[in-house]
Design a protein around this motif. Structure first.
Motif, PDB file in Angstrom:
ATOM      1  N   VAL A 312       8.439  -5.522  12.207  1.00  0.00           N
ATOM      2  CA  VAL A 312       8.827  -6.285  10.598  1.00  0.00           C
ATOM      3  C   VAL A 312       9.877  -7.118  10.655  1.00  0.00           C
ATOM      4  O   VAL A 312      10.039  -7.431   9.973  1.00  0.00           O
ATOM      5  N   GLY A 316       8.978  -9.913   9.498  1.00  0.00           N
ATOM      6  CA  GLY A 316       8.647  -9.739   7.608  1.00  0.00           C
ATOM      7  C   GLY A 316       7.130  -8.883   7.733  1.00  0.00           C
ATOM      8  O   GLY A 316       6.700  -9.045   8.838  1.00  0.00           O
ATOM      9  N   GLY A 402       5.786 -10.357  -6.471  1.00  0.00           N
ATOM     10  CA  GLY A 402       5.703  -9.294  -5.378  1.00  0.00           C
ATOM     11  C   GLY A 402       5.537  -9.980  -4.049  1.00  0.00           C
ATOM     12  O   GLY A 402       6.893  -8.978  -3.391  1.00  0.00           O
ATOM     13  N   LEU A 403       4.252 -10.772  -3.379  1.00  0.00           N
ATOM     14  CA  LEU A 403       5.104 -10.674  -2.172  1.00  0.00           C
ATOM     15  C   LEU A 403       5.911 -11.790  -1.760  1.00  0.00           C
ATOM     16  O   LEU A 403       6.772 -10.820  -0.742  1.00  0.00           O
ATOM     17  N   GLY A 405       8.486 -11.535  -2.794  1.00  0.00           N
ATOM     18  CA  GLY A 405      10.164 -10.004  -3.078  1.00  0.00           C
ATOM     19  C   GLY A 405       9.677  -9.616  -2.366  1.00  0.00           C
ATOM     20  O   GLY A 405      11.094  -8.937  -1.376  1.00  0.00           O
ATOM     21  N   VAL A 406       8.611  -9.052  -1.403  1.00  0.00           N
ATOM     22  CA  VAL A 406       8.760  -7.842  -0.040  1.00  0.00           C
ATOM     23  C   VAL A 406       8.820  -8.354   1.212  1.00  0.00           C
ATOM     24  O   VAL A 406       9.918  -7.810   1.162  1.00  0.00           O
ATOM     25  N   LEU A 407       8.380 -10.398   0.944  1.00  0.00           N
ATOM     26  CA  LEU A 407       9.070 -10.972   2.705  1.00  0.00           C
ATOM     27  C   LEU A 407      10.950 -10.857   2.566  1.00  0.00           C
ATOM     28  O   LEU A 407      11.637 -11.530   3.244  1.00  0.00           O
ATOM     29  N   THR A 408      11.185 -11.056   0.608  1.00  0.00           N
ATOM     30  CA  THR A 408      12.765 -11.422   0.862  1.00  0.00           C
ATOM     31  C   THR A 408      13.303 -10.240   1.213  1.00  0.00           C
ATOM     32  O   THR A 408      14.586 -10.325   2.038  1.00  0.00           O
ATOM     33  N   ALA A 409      12.762  -9.083   0.998  1.00  0.00           N
ATOM     34  CA  ALA A 409      13.370  -7.568   0.784  1.00  0.00           C
ATOM     35  C   ALA A 409      14.078  -7.671   2.715  1.00  0.00           C
ATOM     36  O   ALA A 409      14.731  -7.174   2.973  1.00  0.00           O
ATOM     37  N   PHE A 410      12.573  -7.278   3.035  1.00  0.00           N
ATOM     38  CA  PHE A 410      12.590  -7.463   4.060  1.00  0.00           C
ATOM     39  C   PHE A 410      13.242  -8.485   5.616  1.00  0.00           C
ATOM     40  O   PHE A 410      13.889  -8.407   6.529  1.00  0.00           O
TER      41      PHE A 410
END
Length: 741
Positions: A312, A316, A402-403, A405-410
């Motif tokens: 990832v 991501g 949400g999706l 946010g996950v991509l940005t967090a990674f």
């Protein structure tokens, strides 16, 4: 069921940047504004890209005592070509050297060459890095515009933000390589195509495609897909004017052809030497199925890495699935089916093209980095598709946010890792390639010629002539280096004396190239002049994997004084042969093998027959010869024979196996002359001065081909198993064959 706004249309009201200004005029004529306030979203993502790139460079400098150092030696290859261009030496790596195509990007070195006219050599690296950062900022803005064109302003800004935080892309655009230029041109060309495709009038698209094909070979692949899409559009919508537009669309293809012809005219070869040195097609794999297997395995690995399946850290989690959904959503969007086809065909083609290189996973995926922005944009479009498929507006918003946010967090977590990785790799290059180059400059005579396996820093810093053992900047070495140490030795031995290296600067051990095995060819002195025992720790190679000097895998680099006193010692048999020698097959010498139609007939697919070089003391003298490991048999053509006279075929062969091996047929081959069997040949195994049963020693033996089998001046000899198809197979190492009459 009612669907509310999602991430794809959160700005469902018309984007001010795309406002139809015709409505502002009472007669429907557009009003041309004199000034437009910059889009704050575009300014924001541009600043984010600039800050992210700057942070990576700060980390690089922190690892290198305040200086920017490239994370790979290849950067110095581009700088050296550029400096030579600035001096009027186009495609000459050094003054007086033959023209070569070792730079992987023609346009990039031309731009750097122009810069070198006004920028001092000491600042050219910084100019290259600054140019890459500018191109990166432009790429991020273009992604925002492309996303807005395909979906909405919000979609574009989200994709641009993820691009600005893309770790491997940041690694590439700040490395000093052509990654930033290729990324900006790929995004710009796609954006122009998307804008012009609805009108079927392609004016800007082919003009942007021309520099793209001159920047990277993979750029040509994407351009071909775009040209196909444009041709389909023209055929469907404007058949009357298709000829004129087709001529314009042919410009990038003509540019690619012109580059090939230029290479052929100036260098004698239309091939890019970098592609030749790195392609699976150049390796002696022996079977097209093996080549296809390597390509497929590389493509699978790349797809897993980029798609977030096995790592990832690149783009991501689940990016491959989201990108596939984005492509599907684009294909069903009104008027975007051709665009979806172009993007799918282009990305698939790029993946396949890169997979043909054995170095596809090196340099942290450098060849694919320019196309990561397109993948990220597709992933955001996939998020749009997921959000739109939700049962209600609120669920869609939650899924979309949400999706993203996950991509940005990674991205936020992995980007610092990539910055750290680049800094560590740059320190590895500083300690290895750069340090060795500086030592060579201060400790070898000005007229020294240095053979190297990393040609960039040595040529840039040492001010010495170099021989590139990899073959990027020295013609004739690419295929021998891939074939093994025997072929590499032979091409060195056949250099004119005035062109032979006086010194070698090579890794003591490396699995990448057989340079360390040259010590067994007696080309190096008894002791190195100096050895660099690198202190860099073994580092994380990253999801793609690094090269050994940046990952800590090549721990020792030695500089040797060349010894040419034993060259030619293997030309004659070790003992006298009957009659007069009329021909010799020098196994391991690619040129001689080609002249004799030599080839290994493998009993098993996948068993390597790479060349090797060996030194052996025979009858009081040192003998050096190249050879191959044969499992199965060989064939070759003898020339210069007198018909009607028997031929004594004498071989220098190591057919002895360890005592534990019970294959008693290892050193016995069936001999055929022009396809007719003439008997079995048992290679000799007794070597004076060597204990019986010892390994790694060749012996000389002979076999007589009867006169009735010699019907012409040329004779095809085949050596093979006594029982074709079934084991046990002959298993030996052949070095030379002499024909005497």
């Amino acid at each position: 069921m009612t669907r509310g706004p999602t991430i794809a249309d959160a700005d469902a009201e018309r984007d001010p940047a795309r406002h139809d200004v015709a409505a502002d005029h009472p007669h429907g004529e557009p009003v041309q504004p004199h000034w437009r306030r910059p889009d704050p979203g575009l300014v924001g993502v541009a600043l984010l890209a600039l800050v992210a790139a700057g942070a990576v460079l700060v980390v690089n400098a922190a690892h290198n005592q305040g200086r920017i150092v490239p994370p790979l030696d290849d950067v110095y290859i581009h700088l050296q070509y550029a400096r030579q261009i600035g001096l009027g030496e186009f495609l000459r790596y050094q003054e007086g050297a033959p023209r070569t195509t070792g730079a992987s990007s023609l346009l990039y070195v031309l731009l750097l060459g122009a810069a070198s006219v006004v920028v001092p050599s000491g600042l050219l690296l910084y100019a290259a890095v600054a140019f890459g950062v500018v191109c990166f900022v432009a790429t991020v803005v273009l992604v925002a515009l492309l996303g807005r064109e395909l979906a909405s302003r919000t979609t574009g800004l989200v994709a641009a933000g993820l691009t600005a935080l893309c770790g491997p892309l940041l690694w590439g655009v700040t490395s000093g390589m052509e990654v930033g230029l290729a990324a900006a041109l790929a995004a710009a060309t796609l954006y122009a195509f998307v804008r012009e495709q609805p009108t079927a009038r392609f004016r800007l698209t082919p003009l942007l495609a021309v520099p793209l094909v001159l920047t990277r070979p993979e750029g040509l692949v994407l351009v071909v897909a775009i040209v196909v899409g444009a041709a389909v559009t023209l055929y469907r919508r404007r058949p009357a004017g298709i000829v004129g537009d087709a001529v314009l669309l042919a410009l990038p293809l003509l540019a690619a052809l012109a580059q090939t012809l230029l290479y052929r005219l100036l260098t004698g070869s239309a091939e890019n030497s970098g592609v030749t040195a790195k392609s699976w097609f150049s390796r002696p794999l022996g079977s097209p199925l093996e080549v296809a297997d390597r390509i497929a395995d590389t493509a699978r690995t790349l797809l897993e890495l980029i798609g977030g399946v096995s790592s990832v850290q690149v783009a991501g989690p689940g990016v491959a699935l989201l990108a596939a959904l984005g492509l599907a959503w684009l294909a069903f969007a009104a008027g975007r089916r051709v665009v979806a086809g172009v993007v799918a065909l282009g990305l698939a083609g790029v993946l396949l093209a890169v997979s043909t290189l054995q170095t596809a996973l090196w340099h942290d995926g450098r060849y694919l980095q320019p196309f990561l922005p397109v993948v990220l944009l597709l992933a955001v479009l996939g998020v749009c598709a997921v959000a739109r498929a939700a049962r209600d507006a609120r669920t869609g918003r939650v899924l979309g946010v949400g999706l993203v946010g996950v991509l940005t967090a990674f991205a936020l977590v992995s980007t610092p890792t990539w910055a750290l990785r680049q800094g560590e790799q740059a320190a590895g290059i500083r300690e290895s390639a750069v340090s060795v180059a500086q030592w060579i400059r201060g400790n070898t005579p000005p007229d020294a010629v240095v053979a190297v396996n990393d040609v960039g820093a040595v040529a840039w810093f040492s001010d010495r002539r170099v021989v590139d053992l990899v073959g990027l900047t020295t013609p004739g070495f690419a295929r021998p280096a891939l074939d093994g140490s025997g072929a590499l030795y032979e091409v060195l031995a056949h250099l004119p004396p005035e062109q032979r290296p006086t010194h070698f600067s090579i890794f003591d051990e490396t699995a990448l190239l057989p340079v360390g095995e040259l010590q067994g060819a007696q080309l190096l002195g008894d002791e190195p002049l100096t050895s660099f025992d690198l202190k860099s720790p073994v580092r994380d190679g990253g999801p793609f994997g690094g090269i050994c000097q940046t990952a800590g895998g090549c721990s020792v680099i030695s500089v040797w004084r060349a010894d040419w006193s034993h060259v030619g010692s293997g030309d004659l048999p070790d003992y006298a042969v009957p009659g007069r020698i009329v021909d010799r097959v020098n196994v391991g010498d690619l040129a001689d093998e080609a002249a004799h139609g030599y080839g290994v007939d493998r009993a098993l697919v996948g068993v390597s027959d790479r060349s090797e070089v060996r030194t052996q003391r025979e009858t009081g003298r040192v003998v050096v010869d190249s050879g191959r490991h044969v499992v199965g048999g060989e064939h070759f053509v003898l020339r210069g024979l007198t018909p009607g006279r028997p031929v004594t075929l004498t071989g220098r062969v190591d057919a002895r196996e360890p005592v534990r091996d019970r294959n008693t047929s290892a050193g016995v081959v069936s001999v055929a002359a022009d396809g007719r069997g003439v008997g079995d040949w048992e290679f000799g195994t007794v070597v004076p001065g060597f204990p019986p049963g010892s390994e790694h020693a060749w012996a000389q033996s002979s076999f007589t081909i009867p006169a009735e089998a010699v019907t012409a001046p040329e004779l095809t000899v085949t050596l093979g198993p006594q029982r074709p198809f079934l084991a046990p197979y002959p298993d030996y190492r052949s070095f030379s064959y002499w024909a005497s009459q």
